[in-house]
Design a protein around this motif. Structure first.
Motif, short mmCIF file in Angstrom:
data_model
loop_
_atom_site.label_atom_id
_atom_site.label_comp_id
_atom_site.label_asym_id
_atom_site.label_seq_id
_atom_site.Cartn_x
_atom_site.Cartn_y
_atom_site.Cartn_z
N ILE A 392 0.85 -1.20 0.00
CA ILE A 392 0.00 0.00 0.00
C ILE A 392 0.88 1.25 0.00
CG2 ILE A 392 -1.81 1.26 1.23
CD1 ILE A 392 -2.57 -1.40 2.56
N GLN A 394 1.06 4.89 1.02
CA GLN A 394 0.33 5.72 1.98
C GLN A 394 0.66 7.20 1.76
OE1 GLN A 394 0.48 4.09 6.11
NE2 GLN A 394 1.70 2.43 5.21
N SER A 477 -14.26 -1.57 8.14
CA SER A 477 -12.80 -1.50 8.11
C SER A 477 -12.11 -2.81 8.40
CB SER A 477 -12.30 -0.46 9.14
OG SER A 477 -12.55 -0.89 10.46
N HIS A 487 -8.38 2.46 -4.23
CA HIS A 487 -8.03 3.63 -3.44
C HIS A 487 -8.89 3.68 -2.17
CE1 HIS A 487 -7.41 8.34 -3.54
NE2 HIS A 487 -6.81 7.75 -2.53
N VAL A 488 -8.26 3.90 -1.03
CA VAL A 488 -8.96 4.13 0.24
C VAL A 488 -8.65 5.56 0.70
CG1 VAL A 488 -9.04 3.54 2.70
CG2 VAL A 488 -8.99 1.73 0.99
N ASN A 490 -9.19 8.23 3.85
CA ASN A 490 -9.57 8.48 5.24
C ASN A 490 -9.98 9.94 5.37
OD1 ASN A 490 -9.08 5.89 6.45
ND2 ASN A 490 -6.89 6.30 6.24
N TYR A 500 -6.69 2.72 11.75
CA TYR A 500 -6.06 3.23 10.52
C TYR A 500 -5.51 2.07 9.68
CZ TYR A 500 -2.44 5.26 7.54
OH TYR A 500 -1.65 5.58 6.46
N ARG A 503 -8.34 0.16 8.12
CA ARG A 503 -8.98 0.93 7.05
C ARG A 503 -8.20 0.81 5.74
NH1 ARG A 503 -10.72 6.96 9.21
NH2 ARG A 503 -12.38 6.35 10.67
N ILE A 504 -6.93 1.14 5.79
CA ILE A 504 -6.14 1.13 4.55
C ILE A 504 -5.94 -0.29 4.04
CG2 ILE A 504 -4.99 3.26 5.25
CD1 ILE A 504 -2.47 1.62 5.75
N ALA A 516 -3.62 4.66 -0.41
CA ALA A 516 -4.38 5.13 0.75
C ALA A 516 -4.06 6.59 0.99
CB ALA A 516 -4.06 4.31 1.99
N THR A 517 -5.09 7.45 0.97
CA THR A 517 -4.92 8.88 1.23
C THR A 517 -5.60 9.23 2.55
OG1 THR A 517 -4.92 9.37 -1.14
CG2 THR A 517 -5.34 11.20 0.36
N THR A 518 -4.89 9.94 3.41
CA THR A 518 -5.42 10.26 4.74
C THR A 518 -5.35 11.76 4.99
OG1 THR A 518 -4.67 8.11 5.59
CG2 THR A 518 -5.17 9.81 7.21
#
Length: 613
Positions: A392, A394, A477, A487-488, A490, A500, A503-504, A516-518
């Protein structure tokens, strides 16, 4: 006037106050200090806790003197010492007789005591067993054995294989890892089903976890999301149910043979559908009997499954609250149950199901159920517990609170659908879905406030590709498998680093890469941001400058080369940015327990059912 004969009164002997048992005469403070100073002067060049020397018959006078000194030393610490224990301890430390503990040593002792208490609390047993001190010493017996060529492998080769596959194990008499499903002696229809699903080779958790479970051993499985844990506990249950059915068919009122407990309805349904597909494949081959599964979750009518209940069933997939309700109503019993799996066990406890699980344990036939407490468990660990998948990418971005919903549209342009958006609370989920629909984005949403029909429709339409975006709370999640997610996002940083990671983990599954975008901002918890920083560093990801400016108390534990020492993290939640004494998850659990106790006291034991998500 008459006079009475009276005996002359005898004088009573005077009582010495010192002779009264337990009585100590009052001594003025000035005299006590003088006495203490004189004793300390005698002990100035002599250690207090020095063993007595053997008496010398030629030195009787010296012996008497030494005995006097011993009496004085005993008075210094006894009830007649005239000095407090605190002052006495301070004096001993001043003389370097007692070693002063450092702050780090004190913290280590507190952490150790806390971990021991948590281990005792999380014992997998019913309340009655814990109260009676019931313990089990032998694992369950099964007929499955590894092939002779694997049993004959030297220990060095087995350890080398585990090292190559990054498998860490702990326990006694652990079966060897097996790198092929066929070598695990699964029936041909099961192998065909796996091949149809594109599962050609077992993952590391399956290589080691399946032989352990098939052998009847208790197991604690730890692996990153998307690593195939569901198959590692579903296949052993299927094989046990098949063996029992072949020995003697189940009839009305019998079953289940095994149970899988899940923290959410969606995860339970997903697991149930997998077992049904495997059972159907076996039956269609014409060589194996029918295996029936029952789904026991909130929001569905059990009358729909009355056909399965009437005929007896082999496998049960349930959420704790609904299962406890069905057991209390005596819809079925657990007399034949030999297999129990708690999927996402830590999540289940966090969601308040601990008491429900203990109540469920009390329905087992204890003499026939060896797993009611972990017996010689095998720990199978593939990667650090709480670590994120290395597949992933991040991306952590600082986005102001009021700009997040607008910035979502820009983030959706990064990849093709499907996309999964997580938000902490239900209102944010509804607002995001409404905003995306207004912008022409095909979006559905799930959270605990939705009806079961709404939740099932959202999951089904998203899984089938009819909807591009799923907006959800943390209810989605853990465990839910959407293999095609690119794509995930947050929408907010969760309160715990565990959430977290899970979730990702909905992207980058089964060896595929994901993004994964937070969003973070000043409202995010400093503690969880520190955990995030360490997690990014561990996964070799880009750490935003905003995170590097946060004061980090764990810097003193960093290795000489600047790398992260994963052993210094929290042993409770897996966060690398804090120790267990500062764990936000543990603190939140304590507050929840205190609130529950206050509520229980105020209601005098009133209440019912149990939670169900």
């Amino acid at each position: 006037m008459s006079s009475r004969n009276t005996k002359p009164r005898e004088d009573k002997p005077k009582i010495n106050d010192d002779e009264v048992d337990g009585y100590v005469p009052y001594v003025p403070l000035k005299k006590r200090k003088q006495k203490i100073e004189s004793i300390q002067e005698k002990l100035k060049n002599k250690r207090i806790y020095q063993p007595k020397e053997q008496p010398d018959p030629d030195k009787n006078s010296d012996n008497e003197s030494n005995e006097d000194e011993e009496d004085d030393m005993q008075k210094l610490v006894g009830p007649q010492a005239g000095i407090s224990l605190i002052d006495h301890t301070t004096e001993l430390k001043r003389k370097h007789i007692l070693k002063e503990k450092t702050e780090d040593e004190k913290r280590e002792e507190e952490e150790k005591a806390l971990l021991e208490a948590m281990a005792r609390k999380k014992q997998l047993a019913s309340a009655s067993e814990i109260a009676k001190g019931v313990e089990y010493t032998e694992p369950m017996k099964t007929t499955w054995r590894p092939l002779p060529r694997y049993r004959a492998l030297p220990k060095e080769i087995v350890e080398e294989n585990r090292l190559n596959w990054h498998i860490i194990v702990d326990g006694q008499n652990i079966p060897p890892p097996i790198p092929a499903f066929k070598s695990m002696r699964f029936p041909e229809p099961v192998l065909e089903y796996l091949e149809e699903k594109g599962i050609v080779r077992p993952t590391p958790i399956q290589m080691q976890g399946l032989p352990v479970a098939l052998s009847g051993r208790d197991m604690i499985g730890i692996a990153f999301t998307g690593s195939g844990k569901t198959m590692a506990f579903s296949l052993p249950l299927l094989m046990l149910a098949l063996e029992e059915e072949c020995k003697m068919s189940l009839v009305k009122g019998e079953g289940p043979i095994g149970i899988i407990l899940c923290p959410s309805r969606e995860l339970a349904r997903q697991t149930y559908e997998g077992l049904c597909s495997l059972s159907k494949k076996l039956e269609e081959s014409g060589k194996y009997p029918e295996l029936r599964s029952l789904l026991c979750i909130g929001g569905i009518s059990m009358q729909e499954q009355s056909y399965v209940l009437d005929r007896g069933f082999h496998m049960l997939v349930a959420t704790p609250g609904r299962l406890q309700d069905m057991l209390q109503k005596k819809k079925f019993n657990l007399d034949l149950t030999k297999y129990l799996c708690m999927d996402e066990a830590d999540r289940m406890i966090d969601m308040g199901f601990e008491e429900d699980v203990r109540n469920i344990m009390s329905y087992f036939k204890i003499q026939d159920f060896a797993q009611s407490a972990l017996v010689k468990p095998v720990i199978v660990n593939v990667g650090r517990a709480g670590a994120a998948s290395m597949d992933i990418v991040q991306s952590v971005e600082f986005v102001k609170q009021e700009m997040r919903i607008v910035y979502l549209l820009d983030c959706l342009q990064k990849t093709a659908p499907p996309v999964l958006i997580f938000a902490e609370n239900k209102n944010d989920v509804d607002d995001i879905q409404e905003y995306l629909l207004l912008k022409g984005v095909e979006a559905v949403a799930i959270h605990g406030g939705k009806t079961q029909d709404e939740r099932e429709y959202a999951i089904k339409s998203y899984r089938e590709g009819k909807k591009d975006v799923l907006v959800a709370t943390d209810i989605a999640s853990k465990g839910l498998d959407f293999p095609q997610i690119q794509h995930v996002i947050n929408f907010d940083m969760p309160k715990e680093i565990e959430d977290y990671v899970h979730r990702i983990g909905r992207t980058g599954r089964s060896g595929k890469t994901g993004l994964a975008t937070t969003f973070i901002n000043q409202s995010s918890s400093t503690q969880v941001l520190l955990d995030l920083k360490h997690l990014l560093m561990e996964a070799k990801q880009v750490v935003p400058k905003y995170l590097t400016f946060i004061p980090d108390p764990t810097d003193k534990y960093r290795k000489a080369d600047g790398s992260i020492d994963t052993s210094i993290g929290c042993a409770f939640c897996g966060g690398l940015g804090h120790r267990i004494l500062d764990c936000p998850k543990l603190e939140q659990q304590r507050r929840a327990e205190m609130a529950s106790m206050r509520q229980h006291e105020s209601s005098f034991g009133g209440g019912g059912g149990g939670n169900d998500y």
